[in-house]
Design a protein around this motif. Sequence first.
Motif, PDB file in Angstrom:
ATOM      1  N   ARG A  86       7.352   5.840  19.989  1.00 50.46           N
ATOM      2  CA  ARG A  86       6.510   6.384  18.724  1.00 50.46           C
ATOM      3  C   ARG A  86       5.735   7.889  19.011  1.00 50.46           C
ATOM      4  O   ARG A  86       5.418   7.998  20.142  1.00 50.46           O
ATOM      5  CB  ARG A  86       5.399   5.469  18.402  1.00 50.46           C
ATOM      6  CG  ARG A  86       4.819   5.838  17.071  1.00 50.46           C
ATOM      7  CD  ARG A  86       3.584   4.908  16.699  1.00 50.46           C
ATOM      8  NE  ARG A  86       4.205   3.656  16.285  1.00 50.46           N
ATOM      9  CZ  ARG A  86       4.930   3.276  15.147  1.00 50.46           C
ATOM     10  NH1 ARG A  86       4.822   4.361  14.357  1.00 50.46           N
ATOM     11  NH2 ARG A  86       5.283   2.394  14.868  1.00 50.46           N
ATOM     12  N   GLY A  87       6.204   8.739  18.135  1.00 48.18           N
ATOM     13  CA  GLY A  87       5.271   9.988  18.248  1.00 48.18           C
ATOM     14  C   GLY A  87       4.272  10.087  17.122  1.00 48.18           C
ATOM     15  O   GLY A  87       3.756   9.118  16.763  1.00 48.18           O
ATOM     16  N   GLU A  88       4.168  11.393  16.725  1.00 47.97           N
ATOM     17  CA  GLU A  88       3.016  11.636  15.864  1.00 47.97           C
ATOM     18  C   GLU A  88       3.577  11.791  14.471  1.00 47.97           C
ATOM     19  O   GLU A  88       2.788  11.913  13.573  1.00 47.97           O
ATOM     20  CB  GLU A  88       2.570  13.044  16.211  1.00 47.97           C
ATOM     21  CG  GLU A  88       1.974  13.009  17.485  1.00 47.97           C
ATOM     22  CD  GLU A  88       1.114  14.605  17.804  1.00 47.97           C
ATOM     23  OE1 GLU A  88       1.381  15.323  17.001  1.00 47.97           O
ATOM     24  OE2 GLU A  88       0.635  14.565  19.002  1.00 47.97           O
ATOM     25  N   THR A  89       4.939  11.801  14.195  1.00 47.06           N
ATOM     26  CA  THR A  89       5.574  11.672  12.901  1.00 47.06           C
ATOM     27  C   THR A  89       6.132  10.467  12.431  1.00 47.06           C
ATOM     28  O   THR A  89       6.399   9.562  13.255  1.00 47.06           O
ATOM     29  CB  THR A  89       6.409  13.017  12.904  1.00 47.06           C
ATOM     30  OG1 THR A  89       7.840  12.648  13.486  1.00 47.06           O
ATOM     31  CG2 THR A  89       5.886  14.095  13.204  1.00 47.06           C
ATOM     32  N   THR A  90       6.603  10.433  11.119  1.00 47.17           N
ATOM     33  CA  THR A  90       7.508   9.149  10.752  1.00 47.17           C
ATOM     34  C   THR A  90       8.720   9.087  11.203  1.00 47.17           C
ATOM     35  O   THR A  90       9.672   8.162  10.981  1.00 47.17           O
ATOM     36  CB  THR A  90       7.386   9.117   9.292  1.00 47.17           C
ATOM     37  OG1 THR A  90       7.857  10.237   8.742  1.00 47.17           O
ATOM     38  CG2 THR A  90       5.915   8.772   8.622  1.00 47.17           C
ATOM     39  N   HIS A  91       9.283  10.212  11.989  1.00 46.30           N
ATOM     40  CA  HIS A  91      10.719  10.195  12.569  1.00 46.30           C
ATOM     41  C   HIS A  91      10.996   9.052  13.368  1.00 46.30           C
ATOM     42  O   HIS A  91      12.063   8.336  13.070  1.00 46.30           O
ATOM     43  CB  HIS A  91      10.806  11.459  13.228  1.00 46.30           C
ATOM     44  CG  HIS A  91      12.292  11.618  13.952  1.00 46.30           C
ATOM     45  ND1 HIS A  91      13.316  11.841  13.031  1.00 46.30           N
ATOM     46  CD2 HIS A  91      12.759  11.595  15.066  1.00 46.30           C
ATOM     47  CE1 HIS A  91      14.382  11.809  13.895  1.00 46.30           C
ATOM     48  NE2 HIS A  91      14.063  11.696  15.016  1.00 46.30           N
ATOM     49  N   TYR A  92       9.795   8.576  13.925  1.00 44.60           N
ATOM     50  CA  TYR A  92       9.986   7.291  14.762  1.00 44.60           C
ATOM     51  C   TYR A  92      10.603   6.002  13.982  1.00 44.60           C
ATOM     52  O   TYR A  92      11.451   5.413  14.413  1.00 44.60           O
ATOM     53  CB  TYR A  92       8.830   6.910  15.410  1.00 44.60           C
ATOM     54  CG  TYR A  92       8.719   5.536  15.947  1.00 44.60           C
ATOM     55  CD1 TYR A  92       9.204   5.283  17.387  1.00 44.60           C
ATOM     56  CD2 TYR A  92       8.415   4.279  15.236  1.00 44.60           C
ATOM     57  CE1 TYR A  92       9.035   3.943  18.090  1.00 44.60           C
ATOM     58  CE2 TYR A  92       8.207   3.249  15.783  1.00 44.60           C
ATOM     59  CZ  TYR A  92       8.558   2.859  17.121  1.00 44.60           C
ATOM     60  OH  TYR A  92       8.451   1.759  17.736  1.00 44.60           O
ATOM     61  N   ASP A  93      10.100   5.957  12.622  1.00 42.69           N
ATOM     62  CA  ASP A  93      10.391   4.725  11.920  1.00 42.69           C
ATOM     63  C   ASP A  93      11.757   4.944  11.443  1.00 42.69           C
ATOM     64  O   ASP A  93      12.343   4.095  11.394  1.00 42.69           O
ATOM     65  CB  ASP A  93       9.400   4.548  10.735  1.00 42.69           C
ATOM     66  CG  ASP A  93       7.818   4.447  11.271  1.00 42.69           C
ATOM     67  OD1 ASP A  93       7.567   3.481  11.897  1.00 42.69           O
ATOM     68  OD2 ASP A  93       6.860   5.205  10.660  1.00 42.69           O
TER      69      ASP A  93
END
Length: 179
Positions: A86-93
């Motif tokens: 998980r990072g700081e953006t919704t790209h992870y999701d």
Amino acid sequence: MAGHETHYTLPRAAFDKPVKLLIVVAPYYKDIADDLVAGAKAEIEAAGGSWDLVEVPGALEVPTAIAIADRKSNFDGYVALGCVIRGETTHYDTVCNDSSRAIQLMGLQGLCIGNGILTVETRQQAEVRADTEQMNKGGGAAAAALHLIALARKWGGQSKGVGFNTILLAEQNDGSSTA
């Protein structure tokens, strides 16, 4: 307290005919990917199987590579490996959901896939899950694929060879086409 839980593990799948798997890994976090691959290779070999390995740029490309291999080659099953932290953006999701959904849909269509794409909050969680001496999720993904192959063979017999498509080989050798 998750550290004190015990989990049941199925006995290792056994085969009377050769089994070959394709390990597809996204080595974005190379050290974690290497541990996942080591676990998968060891589990496949312990079951008497063989494997091929391909690398793809990221977790989103893992299901695409499996789909291509299923159309163009002749593997008994697949092991999907990678890590998404998980990072700081919704790209992870997006990456977690879409790669997992694609793998699940291919599984529902009959492909024997063990999903070992880690989806974690921290690097430390990934390291523990990938480590072959700790959670060994690469080995677990390979074991899952092997169990699905065993079920497919039990219920439907072996419909594929071992790692190559004989029709494609014949076309490559003599230049003819069956289409």
